[in-house]
Design an enzyme around this catalytic site. Structure first.
Site, PDB file in Angstrom:
ATOM      1  N   ARG A 170     -11.611   0.624   7.632  1.00 48.96           N
ATOM      2  CA  ARG A 170     -11.232  -0.757   7.895  1.00 48.96           C
ATOM      3  C   ARG A 170     -12.391  -1.588   8.432  1.00 48.96           C
ATOM      4  O   ARG A 170     -12.232  -2.783   8.629  1.00 48.96           O
ATOM      5  CB  ARG A 170     -10.097  -0.783   8.910  1.00 48.96           C
ATOM      6  CG  ARG A 170      -8.702  -0.766   8.261  1.00 48.96           C
ATOM      7  CD  ARG A 170      -7.732  -0.912   9.338  1.00 48.96           C
ATOM      8  NE  ARG A 170      -6.450  -1.435   9.123  1.00 48.96           N
ATOM      9  CZ  ARG A 170      -5.388  -0.789   8.698  1.00 48.96           C
ATOM     10  NH1 ARG A 170      -5.496   0.426   8.237  1.00 48.96           N
ATOM     11  NH2 ARG A 170      -4.208  -1.361   8.698  1.00 48.96           N
TER      12      ARG A 170
ATOM     13  N   LYS B  73       0.810  -1.219   0.000  1.00 51.29           N
ATOM     14  CA  LYS B  73       0.000   0.000   0.000  1.00 51.29           C
ATOM     15  C   LYS B  73       0.843   1.269   0.000  1.00 51.29           C
ATOM     16  O   LYS B  73       0.571   2.177  -0.769  1.00 51.29           O
ATOM     17  CB  LYS B  73      -0.847   0.055   1.293  1.00 51.29           C
ATOM     18  CG  LYS B  73      -2.141  -0.660   1.242  1.00 51.29           C
ATOM     19  CD  LYS B  73      -2.950  -0.391   2.524  1.00 51.29           C
ATOM     20  CE  LYS B  73      -2.179  -0.727   3.787  1.00 51.29           C
ATOM     21  NZ  LYS B  73      -2.894  -0.431   5.014  1.00 51.29           N
TER      22      LYS B  73
ATOM     23  N   ARG C  88      -3.066  -9.386  12.372  1.00 50.78           N
ATOM     24  CA  ARG C  88      -3.496  -8.290  11.492  1.00 50.78           C
ATOM     25  C   ARG C  88      -4.173  -8.833  10.237  1.00 50.78           C
ATOM     26  O   ARG C  88      -5.126  -8.249   9.735  1.00 50.78           O
ATOM     27  CB  ARG C  88      -2.313  -7.379  11.153  1.00 50.78           C
ATOM     28  CG  ARG C  88      -1.998  -6.431  12.321  1.00 50.78           C
ATOM     29  CD  ARG C  88      -0.576  -5.922  12.308  1.00 50.78           C
ATOM     30  NE  ARG C  88      -0.230  -5.246  11.100  1.00 50.78           N
ATOM     31  CZ  ARG C  88       0.978  -5.313  10.511  1.00 50.78           C
ATOM     32  NH1 ARG C  88       1.930  -6.050  11.035  1.00 50.78           N
ATOM     33  NH2 ARG C  88       1.208  -4.647   9.417  1.00 50.78           N
TER      34      ARG C  88
ATOM     35  N   ARG D 292       9.772  -7.374   5.769  1.00 54.92           N
ATOM     36  CA  ARG D 292       9.758  -5.964   6.173  1.00 54.92           C
ATOM     37  C   ARG D 292      10.127  -5.819   7.645  1.00 54.92           C
ATOM     38  O   ARG D 292      10.840  -4.897   8.032  1.00 54.92           O
ATOM     39  CB  ARG D 292       8.368  -5.353   5.914  1.00 54.92           C
ATOM     40  CG  ARG D 292       8.314  -3.874   6.218  1.00 54.92           C
ATOM     41  CD  ARG D 292       6.988  -3.272   5.822  1.00 54.92           C
ATOM     42  NE  ARG D 292       5.926  -3.592   6.743  1.00 54.92           N
ATOM     43  CZ  ARG D 292       4.652  -3.263   6.565  1.00 54.92           C
ATOM     44  NH1 ARG D 292       4.292  -2.624   5.480  1.00 54.92           N
ATOM     45  NH2 ARG D 292       3.738  -3.566   7.464  1.00 54.92           N
TER      46      ARG D 292
ATOM     47  N   ARG E  51       9.627  -2.572  12.096  1.00 55.59           N
ATOM     48  CA  ARG E  51       8.331  -2.062  12.545  1.00 55.59           C
ATOM     49  C   ARG E  51       7.827  -2.926  13.688  1.00 55.59           C
ATOM     50  O   ARG E  51       7.837  -4.149  13.600  1.00 55.59           O
ATOM     51  CB  ARG E  51       7.343  -2.069  11.366  1.00 55.59           C
ATOM     52  CG  ARG E  51       6.613  -0.756  11.233  1.00 55.59           C
ATOM     53  CD  ARG E  51       5.730  -0.766  10.030  1.00 55.59           C
ATOM     54  NE  ARG E  51       4.383  -1.210  10.352  1.00 55.59           N
ATOM     55  CZ  ARG E  51       3.341  -1.018   9.560  1.00 55.59           C
ATOM     56  NH1 ARG E  51       3.502  -0.388   8.416  1.00 55.59           N
ATOM     57  NH2 ARG E  51       2.153  -1.445   9.906  1.00 55.59           N
TER      58      ARG E  51
HETATM   59  P1  AMP Z   1      -1.278   0.317   8.604  1.00 52.64           P
HETATM   60  O1  AMP Z   1      -0.067   1.166   8.510  1.00 52.64           O
HETATM   61  O2  AMP Z   1      -2.375   0.766   7.667  1.00 52.64           O
HETATM   62  O3  AMP Z   1      -0.976  -1.147   8.464  1.00 52.64           O
HETATM   63  O4  AMP Z   1      -1.896   0.522  10.083  1.00 52.64           O
HETATM   64  C1  AMP Z   1      -1.136   0.179  11.212  1.00 52.64           C
HETATM   65  C2  AMP Z   1      -2.029   0.090  12.433  1.00 52.64           C
HETATM   66  O5  AMP Z   1      -2.668   1.363  12.677  1.00 52.64           O
HETATM   67  C3  AMP Z   1      -3.172  -0.905  12.348  1.00 52.64           C
HETATM   68  O6  AMP Z   1      -2.758  -2.230  12.662  1.00 52.64           O
HETATM   69  C4  AMP Z   1      -4.144  -0.345  13.393  1.00 52.64           C
HETATM   70  O7  AMP Z   1      -3.709  -0.619  14.701  1.00 52.64           O
HETATM   71  C5  AMP Z   1      -3.993   1.168  13.171  1.00 52.64           C
HETATM   72  N1  AMP Z   1      -4.935   1.667  12.158  1.00 52.64           N
HETATM   73  C6  AMP Z   1      -4.634   2.240  10.958  1.00 52.64           C
HETATM   74  N2  AMP Z   1      -5.743   2.605  10.297  1.00 52.64           N
HETATM   75  C7  AMP Z   1      -6.795   2.240  11.077  1.00 52.64           C
HETATM   76  C8  AMP Z   1      -8.207   2.336  10.939  1.00 52.64           C
HETATM   77  N3  AMP Z   1      -8.782   2.865   9.842  1.00 52.64           N
HETATM   78  N4  AMP Z   1      -8.973   1.854  11.954  1.00 52.64           N
HETATM   79  C9  AMP Z   1      -8.424   1.329  13.055  1.00 52.64           C
HETATM   80  N5  AMP Z   1      -7.110   1.196  13.247  1.00 52.64           N
HETATM   81  C10 AMP Z   1      -6.281   1.654  12.273  1.00 52.64           C
END
Ligand code: AMP
Length: 195
Positions: A89, A13, A145, A128, A134
């Site tokens: 999400r 992404k 996840r 990664r 991370r």
């Molecule tokens: P990402 O970088 O998109 O993989 O997001 C990393 C983490 O941020 C996720 O595992 C969630 O803990 C939190 N997060 C990001 N976007 C959302 C969302 N729209 N709703 C809830 N948690 C989010």
């Protein structure tokens, strides 16, 4: 152009969103990046969300909706568009996000979905984790996840397909090809939306 990016963790992404947002000259808003920045800076919001990110759990909706509205409103003022990566999400977020976007006069033109098989996602995320360090790229958290994506987020595909805005791209293809196919598909949607 107003785009939502819907993809499982590890689908690439971030890279694609940077390229696609540059092409359409709209800000790339990543909710994950926004949360990680708050955590790194130790803000009150960062302290509130830290544990959720570490576990790979979803941050509560009221927090997510607050930062999304602020970031989208700012993006609209600057460019009239946005590429929102990592939101929504859940179905609840999608419905509330739609209300917010309608109020701002800026509902999404297209929802870009990256399709990647589960073994490939695991492989990419573990890689990664080794290179970027991370905190949520450990094997256990990655599995969690992916499960959260399957149960909470994947149902959105049917929701957006029904609204006629979903574009699915095979994101196991080479990175450049994914970018090209995404841009071509979005441009086709843009023409339809503008027509
Ligand atoms: P990402 O970088 O998109 O993989 O997001 C990393 C983490 O941020 C996720 O595992 C969630 O803990 C939190 N997060 C990001 N976007 C959302 C969302 N729209 N709703 C809830 N948690 C989010």
């Amino acid at each position: 152009m107003r785009i939502l990016l819907l993809a499982p963790p590890g689908a690439g992404k971030g890279t694609q969103a940077d390229r696609i947002s540059a092409h359409f000259r709209v800000p790339h808003i990543s909710t994950g990046d926004l949360f990680r920045r708050h955590v790194a800076e130790g803000t009150p919001l960062g302290r509130e969300v830290d544990a959720y990110l570490r576990r790979g759990d979803l941050v509560p909706d009221h927090i997510v909706l607050g930062i999304v509205e602020e970031a989208v409103a700012d993006a609209l003022t600057r460019t009239g568009g946005y590429l929102l990566d990592g939101f929504p999400r859940t179905l609840a977020q999608a419905r509330q996000g739609y209300q917010i976007a309608r109020r701002l006069g800026a509902t999404a033109d297209a929802v870009l979905h990256f399709d990647v098989s589960e073994p490939e996602l695991m492989r990419r995320l573990l890689e990664r984790g080794l290179s970027d360090g991370r905190a949520d790229d450990t094997e256990e958290t990655i599995r969690h996840r992916i499960d959260v994506y399957k149960t909470e987020t994947a149902p959105l595909l049917g929701y957006y397909r029904g609204r006629g805005v979903l574009v699915t791209i095979d994101a196991e293809k080479p990175v450049d090809q994914v970018t090209e196919e995404s841009i071509a598909a979005l441009e086709a949607m843009q023409e339809t939306a503008g027509a």
